[in-house]
Design a protein around this motif. Structure first.
Motif, short mmCIF file in Angstrom:
data_model
loop_
_atom_site.label_atom_id
_atom_site.label_comp_id
_atom_site.label_asym_id
_atom_site.label_seq_id
_atom_site.Cartn_x
_atom_site.Cartn_y
_atom_site.Cartn_z
N ILE A 42 0.82 -1.22 0.00
CA ILE A 42 0.00 0.00 0.00
C ILE A 42 0.85 1.26 0.00
CG2 ILE A 42 -0.20 0.15 2.52
CD1 ILE A 42 -2.99 0.84 -0.06
N ALA A 43 2.11 1.17 0.47
CA ALA A 43 2.98 2.34 0.50
C ALA A 43 3.41 2.77 -0.89
CB ALA A 43 4.23 2.05 1.35
N SER A 44 3.25 1.87 -1.88
CA SER A 44 3.64 2.19 -3.25
C SER A 44 2.43 2.20 -4.18
CB SER A 44 4.66 1.17 -3.75
OG SER A 44 5.83 1.21 -2.97
N SER A 82 -10.30 1.37 -1.13
CA SER A 82 -9.18 0.43 -1.18
C SER A 82 -8.76 0.26 -2.64
CB SER A 82 -9.55 -0.92 -0.56
OG SER A 82 -10.63 -1.52 -1.26
N PRO A 83 -7.46 0.13 -2.88
CA PRO A 83 -6.98 0.01 -4.26
C PRO A 83 -7.20 -1.38 -4.84
CG PRO A 83 -5.15 -0.16 -2.74
CD PRO A 83 -6.36 0.14 -1.91
N LEU A 84 -7.11 -1.48 -6.16
CA LEU A 84 -7.10 -2.77 -6.82
C LEU A 84 -5.73 -3.41 -6.57
CD1 LEU A 84 -9.40 -1.18 -8.27
CD2 LEU A 84 -8.73 -2.33 -10.38
N TYR A 94 -1.56 -4.28 -16.65
CA TYR A 94 -1.40 -4.79 -15.29
C TYR A 94 -2.42 -5.90 -15.06
CZ TYR A 94 1.38 -0.60 -14.23
OH TYR A 94 2.33 0.38 -14.23
N PRO A 95 -1.99 -7.18 -15.03
CA PRO A 95 -2.93 -8.28 -14.77
C PRO A 95 -3.61 -8.11 -13.41
CG PRO A 95 -0.86 -9.12 -15.64
CD PRO A 95 -0.63 -7.67 -15.30
N LEU A 96 -4.92 -8.22 -13.41
CA LEU A 96 -5.70 -7.96 -12.21
C LEU A 96 -5.75 -9.18 -11.30
CD1 LEU A 96 -7.46 -5.82 -10.81
CD2 LEU A 96 -9.42 -6.71 -12.11
N ILE A 97 -5.47 -8.97 -10.02
CA ILE A 97 -5.55 -10.02 -9.01
C ILE A 97 -6.83 -9.88 -8.19
CG2 ILE A 97 -4.51 -10.91 -6.86
CD1 ILE A 97 -1.78 -10.27 -8.05
N ASP A 98 -7.12 -8.67 -7.75
CA ASP A 98 -8.30 -8.44 -6.92
C ASP A 98 -8.87 -7.06 -7.23
OD1 ASP A 98 -10.05 -9.25 -4.60
OD2 ASP A 98 -9.24 -7.38 -3.80
N GLY A 99 -10.21 -6.99 -7.29
CA GLY A 99 -10.87 -5.71 -7.52
C GLY A 99 -11.60 -5.62 -8.85
N TYR A 100 -11.89 -6.78 -9.46
CA TYR A 100 -12.53 -6.77 -10.78
C TYR A 100 -13.84 -6.00 -10.79
CZ TYR A 100 -15.25 -8.23 -14.79
OH TYR A 100 -16.04 -8.21 -15.92
N HIS A 101 -14.69 -6.25 -9.81
CA HIS A 101 -16.02 -5.63 -9.82
C HIS A 101 -15.91 -4.11 -9.67
CE1 HIS A 101 -17.91 -9.49 -9.95
NE2 HIS A 101 -17.32 -9.87 -8.84
N ARG A 102 -14.99 -3.65 -8.83
CA ARG A 102 -14.78 -2.20 -8.71
C ARG A 102 -14.29 -1.61 -10.03
NH1 ARG A 102 -10.66 -2.31 -4.29
NH2 ARG A 102 -10.86 -4.55 -4.54
N VAL A 120 -7.48 4.33 -11.97
CA VAL A 120 -7.83 3.62 -10.74
C VAL A 120 -6.57 3.45 -9.90
CG1 VAL A 120 -9.87 2.34 -11.51
CG2 VAL A 120 -7.60 1.44 -12.00
N PRO A 121 -6.73 3.42 -8.56
CA PRO A 121 -5.56 3.19 -7.70
C PRO A 121 -5.23 1.70 -7.64
CG PRO A 121 -7.51 3.49 -6.35
CD PRO A 121 -7.94 3.68 -7.77
N VAL A 122 -3.96 1.37 -7.70
CA VAL A 122 -3.55 -0.04 -7.64
C VAL A 122 -2.35 -0.21 -6.72
CG1 VAL A 122 -4.33 -0.43 -10.02
CG2 VAL A 122 -1.90 0.01 -9.56
N VAL A 123 -2.22 -1.40 -6.17
CA VAL A 123 -0.97 -1.82 -5.52
C VAL A 123 -0.48 -3.04 -6.28
CG1 VAL A 123 -1.53 -0.89 -3.25
CG2 VAL A 123 -2.16 -3.24 -3.80
N ILE A 124 0.83 -3.17 -6.39
CA ILE A 124 1.42 -4.22 -7.20
C ILE A 124 2.00 -5.32 -6.32
CG2 ILE A 124 3.21 -4.75 -8.90
CD1 ILE A 124 2.95 -1.87 -9.89
#
Length: 202
Positions: A42-44, A82-84, A94-102, A120-124
């Motif tokens: 989340i820091a990045s 919360s970010p994706l 960026y392949p999506l891991i979590d947050g598809y519905h958002r 959209v905000p993301v964390v990697i």
């Protein structure tokens, strides 16, 4: 130096369009290391264009229409809280891991897209394909489910605080039958003697 100042410096770097994206993240990492900030994902957090998100094909978490409407309402009223979660960029995506519905709801909402400047905000998370699939399932299952007793207590409290049945339906994304069952579960019939539902039960 205070934590607020540290975050201000990082936010300035993130907003500096003249710094290439790859170098920007390296600079942010150096700042975090220099200031001893925790190296949590989340820091990045990054803001990336909607069309650079690549949804996966294995997410088993399906969302019914009422829940989609509720999620849209939440995003419109409260914003993104919360970010994706994504894998590192591959071939411009960026392949999506979590947050598809958002992501999908934001993509379909003109109001949200404009408000967020089509980003959209993301964390990697640097995960392999297999680890990414496992992380998707883990994120979904870790959210848990609402228990009937607890959610019916919420309905009871809202009703006692003067919320109408219609407002409870709208704000919690429920239909009339669901709200009625939750009321009956707690023996709340006496709290719902108003006429709001009378036409619905006929």
């Amino acid at each position: 130096m205070s934590c607020t100042v540290k975050h201000d410096i990082i936010n300035i770097i993130r907003a500096a369009d003249f710094i290439p994206e790859g170098k920007r993240e390296k600079l942010i990492n150096k700042v975090m290391e220099a200031f001893g900030m925790y190296k949590e994902p989340i820091a990045s957090m990054l803001w990336v264009p909607l069309d650079k998100i690549l949804p996966n094909s294995y997410n088993p978490n399906k969302m019914a229409v009422p829940e989609k409407r509720l999620l849209l309402r939440s995003l419109l009223l409260h914003g993104i809280t919360s970010p994706l979660v994504v894998s590192p960029e591959r071939e411009g995506k960026y392949p999506l891991i979590d947050g598809y519905h958002r992501w999908n709801i934001i993509k379909q909402s003109k109001e949200l897209k404009n408000r967020l400047d089509h980003k959209v905000p993301v964390v990697i998370l640097a995960l392999s394909n297999n680890e990414g699939m496992v992380a998707t399932i883990r994120h979904n299952r870790a959210r848990g489910r609402h228990q009937i007793a607890e959610i019916s207590e919420v309905v009871k409290t809202l009703s006692a605080n003067g919320w109408s049945p219609q407002r409870i339906m709208d704000e919690l994304g429920m239909d009339a039958d669901e709200v009625l069952r939750l009321k009956q579960f707690q023996g709340l019939g006496e709290l719902f003697k108003d006429g709001d539902y009378s036409a619905s039960w006929k």
